[in-house]
Design an enzyme around this catalytic site. Structure first.
Site, PDB file in Angstrom:
ATOM      1  N   ASP A  43      -3.198   0.896   1.690  1.00 33.12           N
ATOM      2  CA  ASP A  43      -2.935   2.265   1.253  1.00 33.12           C
ATOM      3  C   ASP A  43      -2.664   2.241  -0.250  1.00 33.12           C
ATOM      4  OD1 ASP A  43      -2.441   4.949   1.211  1.00 33.12           O
ATOM      5  OD2 ASP A  43      -0.545   4.871   2.301  1.00 33.12           O
ATOM      6  N   SER A  47      -3.755  11.940  -2.785  1.00 37.01           N
ATOM      7  CA  SER A  47      -4.028  12.520  -1.474  1.00 37.01           C
ATOM      8  C   SER A  47      -3.017  13.603  -1.131  1.00 37.01           C
ATOM      9  CB  SER A  47      -4.004  11.416  -0.413  1.00 37.01           C
ATOM     10  OG  SER A  47      -4.070  11.957   0.893  1.00 37.01           O
ATOM     11  N   LYS A  75       7.879   3.490   6.152  1.00 37.40           N
ATOM     12  CA  LYS A  75       7.027   3.126   5.022  1.00 37.40           C
ATOM     13  C   LYS A  75       7.847   2.878   3.760  1.00 37.40           C
ATOM     14  CE  LYS A  75       3.113   5.801   6.808  1.00 37.40           C
ATOM     15  NZ  LYS A  75       2.194   6.938   6.583  1.00 37.40           N
ATOM     16  N   ILE A 123      -3.117   9.126  13.499  1.00 36.02           N
ATOM     17  CA  ILE A 123      -4.047   7.999  13.396  1.00 36.02           C
ATOM     18  C   ILE A 123      -3.430   6.785  14.081  1.00 36.02           C
ATOM     19  CG2 ILE A 123      -5.285   6.457  11.839  1.00 36.02           C
ATOM     20  CD1 ILE A 123      -5.352   8.729   9.800  1.00 36.02           C
ATOM     21  N   THR A 124      -2.219   6.430  13.666  1.00 35.07           N
ATOM     22  CA  THR A 124      -1.521   5.305  14.295  1.00 35.07           C
ATOM     23  C   THR A 124      -0.267   5.751  15.035  1.00 35.07           C
ATOM     24  OG1 THR A 124      -0.282   4.895  12.255  1.00 35.07           O
ATOM     25  CG2 THR A 124      -2.347   3.694  12.543  1.00 35.07           C
ATOM     26  N   GLY A 125       0.082   7.036  14.939  1.00 34.38           N
ATOM     27  CA  GLY A 125       1.285   7.539  15.584  1.00 34.38           C
ATOM     28  C   GLY A 125       1.016   8.129  16.956  1.00 34.38           C
TER      29      GLY A 125
END
Length: 512
Positions: A254, A262, A286, A195-197
């Site tokens: 998040d 999840s 993170k 997604i963002t990587g």
């Protein structure tokens, strides 16, 4: 009856559009819910109105609803009540504890697209501000599992791996899955796309073979060859999670309890008995401190215990990329080379063997403390390489492919060191941004080769990075990012000599 006008636009929910005159005649306003019925199908949709796009007696239906209405030519429309789950979301905003049935109602409405984007955003925001307690998080996880497909294996134990993410080049699943499968354990690895990587595990595996399979196909492949590396988004496994992730990305938040649910819902849905969680820790990740990682590790293991899944967490070094490549084809080439020879970058080798070793111990294949050695033997013997080729063939790829066969972007540019010295800083986020600017992960052949890592000696004019792309213009964009300098941006790599600064700074300092 209304004549259907299909809109070939996917919007992630059930939505229909009426002419404003028809809406007024029915007492409906934008954002209201309507029941849409045709022979053999019905659903609840969010209403929008228009004065020009749709004529009276017509209804515009967006892709998701049109598909689930069996591409009907005409439909009946009537007002529908608001879902009860909206009141439960308000309870969460007011810090009230939710019951199992209330949480299940929210998840069901998410899965069946009964919540508008605003209502879904309200749920995510409320979850972010007021975390669910452990009991509520368990109920949320179970609801996410129960509202989707599940895989039941006849053979056990079934093991799995998850990574918290945040580190570029984290291609370890390409080694962990075949090592574990070669040991005789089952490992049905469903993975995400980036997604963002610069490349999720599904993006990497797609370099070698198709990754889109149904839950039944995942079970069949896993039982046949011991493992699979598939894209979870192609299944109906924990479907609520996909919609939640999209909304969380848009809000750039998040929620903690949602993250726990999840992770564990996906593992519970594929029938995992034991799970290892890779937790990259360090600046730019993170989990920037070991303390944060330990809190998450405890919460994951506690949730796993509630669900009957054994969970172990591995805090791993996340200060620099894993291996020396970032981007799908480059990473697969590096991983495949290690499987072929048993050798390669130490960070990739050590991390892969450590995580695989933990799973071998959890699965009863190796004794406590002997997993690393057992995983290393499987890698060095060539068993892991042969197993990956079996998995590739089972997924529809070429089992004879070699690392040198994998093509990378032909447009390349080296970024050279401006001085003699040592690599004193490495910014993961900037490396990811450069790889994405070069075209990754959409362009599988784009990415970054890393020649120098933290602490390594470098001479002036030696290459620090090589950027690869399939187009000149994307390469140019990526190269420009390497030289950006402002208060908010860091260069991807910082090189300093042993002399950092001289003081005083006069051009001709005084002499004794």
């Amino acid at each position: 009856m209304f004549e259907v006008v299909p809109f070939d636009i996917e919007i992630g929910q059930y939505k229909v559009m009426l002419n404003i005159a028809d809406a007024r005649a029915m007492g409906l306003n934008p954002g209201d819910r309507v029941r849409v019925r045709t022979r053999g199908a019905s659903l609840t949709a969010i209403l929008d109105v228009t004065g020009q796009m749709i004529g009276q007696g017509q209804v515009g239906i967006f892709t998701e609803a049109f598909r689930d209405l069996k591409e009907a030519k005409s439909v009946e429309i009537s007002p529908a009540p608001r879902p009860a789950s909206i009141s439960y979301i308000k309870m969460l905003m007011d810090r009230q504890k939710l019951s199992e049935d209330q949480i299940r109602s929210i998840v069901r409405d998410i899965v069946y697209n009964n919540l508008s984007e605003i209502e879904l955003s309200a749920y995510i925001t409320a979850s972010y501000i007021h975390n669910l307690d452990p009991q509520e998080t368990e109920w949320l996880t179970r609801a996410m599992i129960e509202t989707g497909e599940r895989i039941y294996f006849d053979k056990h134990p079934v093991v799995d791996k998850h990574s918290i993410g945040g580190v570029p080049g984290n291609k370890v699943s390409m080694l962990v899955v075949p090592i574990v499968a070669a040991s005789g354990l089952l490992i049905p690895k469903t993975s995400s796309r980036a997604i963002t990587g610069a490349g999720g595990t599904a993006d990497l595996m797609e370099v070698l073979a198709p990754v889109e399979f149904t839950a039944d196909e995942i079970k069949e492949i896993t039982e046949t060859v011991g493992g699979v590396i598939a894209w979870g988004g192609a299944t109906n496994i924990a479907p609520a999670d996909d919609r939640l992730i999209k909304a969380e990305y848009a809000l750039a938040i998040d929620p903690y309890s949602q993250m726990l649910a999840s992770i564990m819902a996906k593992k519970g849905a594929v029938g995992a008995d034991a799970v290892v969680v890779d937790m990259p820790t360090g600046p730019g990740t993170k989990l920037e401190t070991p303390e944060k990682a330990r809190v998450l590790a405890k919460d994951l293991t506690d949730l796993g215990e509630r669900l009957g899944i054994r969970v172990e967490c591995a805090m791993t070094f996340g200060g620099s990329p894993v291996g020396r490549t970032v981007g799908p084809a480059l990473e697969v080439r590096e991983a495949l080379k290690m499987l072929e020879t048993g050798e390669g970058p130490n960070s990739l080798r050590e991390k892969s063997l450590a995580l695989a070793g933990i799973l071998l111990e959890m699965g009863g294949v190796a004794a406590r403390g002997e997993g690393y050695r057992a995983a290393e033997e499987i890698l060095v013997s060539g068993k892991a390489h042969r197993k990956l080729m079996e998995i590739v063939e089972a997924q529809g790829g070429d089992p004879k492919i070699r690392s040198e066969d994998i093509q990378i972007g032909e447009h390349q540019k080296q970024i050279l060191s401006p001085t003699n010295g040592y690599v004193v800083a490495f910014y993961n986020k900037r490396i990811i941004e450069i790889a994405r600017a070069a075209g990754a992960p959409g362009d599988k052949r784009a990415g970054v080769i890393i020649h120098k890592k933290m602490g390594e000696i470098v001479k002036k004019g030696e290459p620090l990075l090589t950027i690869c792309s399939s187009t000149d213009w994307e390469l140019e964009c990526a190269v420009k990012m390497c030289s950006m300098r402002d208060a908010l941006e860091q260069p991807p790599i910082v090189v300093e000599g042993m002399l950092l600064e001289r003081y005083p700074t006069e051009r001709y300092p005084r002499t004794i």
